[in-house]
Enzyme design. Sequence first.
Site, short mmCIF file in Angstrom:
data_model
loop_
_atom_site.label_atom_id
_atom_site.label_comp_id
_atom_site.label_asym_id
_atom_site.label_seq_id
_atom_site.Cartn_x
_atom_site.Cartn_y
_atom_site.Cartn_z
N CYS A 15 -94.30 49.84 16.12
CA CYS A 15 -95.18 49.72 14.95
C CYS A 15 -95.89 51.05 14.77
CB CYS A 15 -96.21 48.61 15.21
SG CYS A 15 -97.32 48.33 13.82
N CYS A 58 -102.87 50.25 16.20
CA CYS A 58 -104.11 49.58 16.64
C CYS A 58 -104.33 49.89 18.12
CB CYS A 58 -104.02 48.07 16.42
SG CYS A 58 -103.67 47.63 14.72
N GLU A 65 -89.41 41.49 20.98
CA GLU A 65 -89.88 40.29 21.64
C GLU A 65 -90.27 39.24 20.61
OE1 GLU A 65 -92.93 41.69 24.34
OE2 GLU A 65 -91.41 42.39 25.75
N GLY A 72 -94.76 44.76 15.14
CA GLY A 72 -94.59 45.36 13.81
C GLY A 72 -95.57 44.86 12.77
N GLU A 73 -95.64 45.60 11.69
CA GLU A 73 -96.48 45.26 10.55
C GLU A 73 -95.54 44.78 9.43
OE1 GLU A 73 -99.77 45.17 9.09
OE2 GLU A 73 -98.46 44.60 7.44
N CYS A 99 -103.55 47.38 21.07
CA CYS A 99 -102.26 46.69 20.98
C CYS A 99 -101.15 47.48 21.68
CB CYS A 99 -101.90 46.49 19.50
SG CYS A 99 -100.23 45.87 19.26
N CYS A 125 -101.58 37.85 21.75
CA CYS A 125 -101.78 38.83 20.68
C CYS A 125 -102.04 40.22 21.25
CB CYS A 125 -102.96 38.42 19.84
SG CYS A 125 -102.56 37.05 18.80
N SER A 146 -105.55 41.00 9.69
CA SER A 146 -106.12 41.51 10.95
C SER A 146 -107.28 42.42 10.60
CB SER A 146 -105.05 42.30 11.72
OG SER A 146 -103.97 41.46 12.00
N LEU A 147 -108.47 41.86 10.61
CA LEU A 147 -109.65 42.61 10.15
C LEU A 147 -110.27 43.40 11.32
CD1 LEU A 147 -111.43 43.03 7.60
CD2 LEU A 147 -112.90 41.23 8.50
N ASN A 154 -107.00 40.84 24.84
CA ASN A 154 -106.08 40.66 25.97
C ASN A 154 -105.76 42.02 26.56
OD1 ASN A 154 -105.56 37.76 25.90
ND2 ASN A 154 -104.70 38.20 23.88
S1 SF4 Z 1 -101.74 44.74 16.10
FE1 SF4 Z 1 -99.97 44.49 14.73
S2 SF4 Z 1 -100.26 46.10 13.20
FE2 SF4 Z 1 -101.59 46.66 14.93
S3 SF4 Z 1 -100.29 48.04 16.16
FE3 SF4 Z 1 -100.05 45.96 16.97
S4 SF4 Z 1 -98.21 45.20 15.95
FE4 SF4 Z 1 -98.93 46.96 14.78
#
Ligand code: SF4
Length: 345
Positions: free
Chosen positions: A119, A123, A99, A166-167, A126, A340, A221-222, A297
């Site tokens: 990913c 997180c 996406e 993804g990272e 997410c 996000c 991303s802290l 979210n």
């Molecule tokens: S926030 Fe970013 S790094 Fe964390 S799982 Fe989602 S896509 Fe991966």
Amino acid sequence: MLRNDNHGRIKLSGLTYEQLKFWLSENMDMKPFRANQIFSWIHLRGATVFQQMTNLSRSTRELLETQAVITTLRTDSSLSAEDGTIKYSYLLCDDNRIESVLIPDPPRLTACLSTQVGCRIGCIFCQTGKMGLTRNLTTDEIVSQLYQLRSTTETRISNVVFMGMGEPMDNFDDVRDALSIISDDSGICIGSRKITISTVGLPGGIEKLANLPGQYGLAVSLHSAVEKTRRMLVPASRALPLHRLKQDILEYNQEKGRRVTLEYCLIEGVNDTIEEAEALVEFTKDLECKINLLLYNRIEGADFKRPASDVVEKFMSYLYPRCQAVTLRRSRGADVAAACGQLGT
Ligand code: SF4
């Protein structure tokens, strides 16, 4: 990076300008100015087949067709949010889906790109993190998202953020080449200062970005400056403790002379307390940074909530003016799951 499609043809749109020049000279015996023409056709003018390259001879175009290919993505679906954000789902050649998001915020128009299918950072707030990692995207697939988004709008895309699925640092080499392509003067030419790479901070990742020539924006991303909370929210952060992450950010500040953005997703009862705010203030000491607060979210299968507005107010007023800059980011596209943490197929 040189890669072939299933028919053994080189994926030309994934080559940086220098890689393209080298490949054309070695394999097609072409002069350097041809690289400039072909690069511009693909990356500036949006050519998707060699027959569109009318300043090349017919025989050259036919030869290129047998040896190389320009990657295009198939649009699977699109969803428009009330605020004008549009989320696109693209099908890759192996039928995996990714996406990408187009975010209008006049005078800016921002493209949010993915770097992986899924990913592995995991997180817990997410949607993408819940998928796990299927595979890395190749350079041609990364830049093709941008061109596919460009083809849907008359407005020039002014900014690019690597904040999709993804990272980016987990796929560094392909991201590096994509950065080189999209900031190249002969292509779509988006200045490095208009491009932001978001990372949770993997060992060595920020340093590698700092060593690239461009002045790319860095967003970390802290989500918590308390080690225990952060490890719960971002499991892969175990690999890089907070004190080392801070050191990497400091070095990025020094190397690039640029302020770094710290992303902080507020979740009720998890990282929205005054103790968490105190830790955040302590973490930002000596850093040139801006704190970007965003509100959680909702995603499927996670039992988190956004903090109430008075809690957010309290958190913000603790941070400011103790920290240099604090903003509460508007969530874009949340009604179509484009915000996000909501991307995932
Ligand atoms: S926030 Fe970013 S790094 Fe964390 S799982 Fe989602 S896509 Fe991966």
